[in-house]
Design a protein around this motif. Structure first.
Motif, short mmCIF file in Angstrom:
data_model
loop_
_atom_site.label_atom_id
_atom_site.label_comp_id
_atom_site.label_asym_id
_atom_site.label_seq_id
_atom_site.Cartn_x
_atom_site.Cartn_y
_atom_site.Cartn_z
N GLU A 53 0.83 -1.20 0.00
CA GLU A 53 0.00 0.00 0.00
C GLU A 53 0.87 1.26 0.00
OE1 GLU A 53 -3.67 1.83 -0.22
OE2 GLU A 53 -3.38 -0.33 -0.11
N ALA A 54 1.95 1.22 0.76
CA ALA A 54 2.84 2.39 0.84
C ALA A 54 3.57 2.64 -0.46
CB ALA A 54 3.83 2.20 1.98
N ASN A 55 3.78 1.60 -1.25
CA ASN A 55 4.54 1.74 -2.50
C ASN A 55 3.67 2.01 -3.72
OD1 ASN A 55 7.00 1.34 -1.22
ND2 ASN A 55 6.88 -0.88 -1.46
N PHE A 58 0.46 7.31 -7.24
CA PHE A 58 -0.74 8.14 -7.18
C PHE A 58 -1.79 7.64 -8.16
CE2 PHE A 58 -3.28 11.81 -8.45
CZ PHE A 58 -3.81 12.16 -7.22
N GLU A 59 -1.35 7.21 -9.32
CA GLU A 59 -2.28 6.71 -10.33
C GLU A 59 -3.04 5.48 -9.83
OE1 GLU A 59 -2.33 5.11 -14.95
OE2 GLU A 59 -0.43 5.56 -13.98
N GLU A 64 -8.11 3.16 -7.76
CA GLU A 64 -8.81 2.36 -6.76
C GLU A 64 -9.86 3.16 -5.99
OE1 GLU A 64 -5.84 0.66 -4.26
OE2 GLU A 64 -5.08 -0.65 -5.84
N SER A 65 -9.80 4.46 -6.10
CA SER A 65 -10.73 5.32 -5.38
C SER A 65 -12.15 5.11 -5.90
CB SER A 65 -10.33 6.77 -5.55
OG SER A 65 -11.29 7.60 -4.96
N GLU A 66 -13.10 5.13 -4.98
CA GLU A 66 -14.51 4.95 -5.37
C GLU A 66 -15.17 6.28 -5.71
OE1 GLU A 66 -16.56 2.76 -2.36
OE2 GLU A 66 -15.12 1.12 -2.42
N LEU A 67 -14.47 7.38 -5.49
CA LEU A 67 -15.04 8.69 -5.78
C LEU A 67 -15.10 8.92 -7.28
CD1 LEU A 67 -13.17 10.83 -3.11
CD2 LEU A 67 -15.52 10.02 -3.03
N ASP A 68 -16.15 9.58 -7.70
CA ASP A 68 -16.29 9.94 -9.10
C ASP A 68 -15.84 11.38 -9.24
OD1 ASP A 68 -16.91 10.12 -11.74
OD2 ASP A 68 -19.09 10.22 -11.44
N TRP A 69 -14.66 11.56 -9.79
CA TRP A 69 -14.07 12.89 -9.87
C TRP A 69 -14.81 13.80 -10.85
CZ3 TRP A 69 -11.03 13.86 -6.02
CH2 TRP A 69 -10.38 12.80 -5.38
#
Length: 74
Positions: A53-55, A58-59, A64-69
């Motif tokens: 997880e630490a490695n 940013f991409e 993996e983010s569930e937010l819809d930008w």
């Protein structure tokens, strides 16, 4: 029954109790070592997960983010 036969019977019963006690002791030792091994494996997996997880880049985190930008973009 003679005294000798009584002693032999007692000795065999005592031997069986000793053997059973040793087996029970060994069983509890094996259970404890198995529990310790499982705990160590669990800790190892958690540590590997944290390292992974630490490695992450940013991409990867963004993907993996569930937010819809797109909802924040106006």
């Amino acid at each position: 029954m003679s005294k000798k036969e009584q002693r032999e019977g007692s000795l065999s019963e005592q031997l069986n109790e000793d053997v059973l006690t040793q087996l029970r002791s060994k069983k509890s030792e094996l259970k404890q070592s198995e529990a310790e091994r499982l705990e160590q494996e669990k800790q190892k997996r958690l540590e590997e997960k944290k390292k992974k997880e630490a490695n992450k880049s940013f991409e990867e985190l963004l993907n993996e983010s569930e937010l819809d930008w797109k909802t924040f973009k106006k």
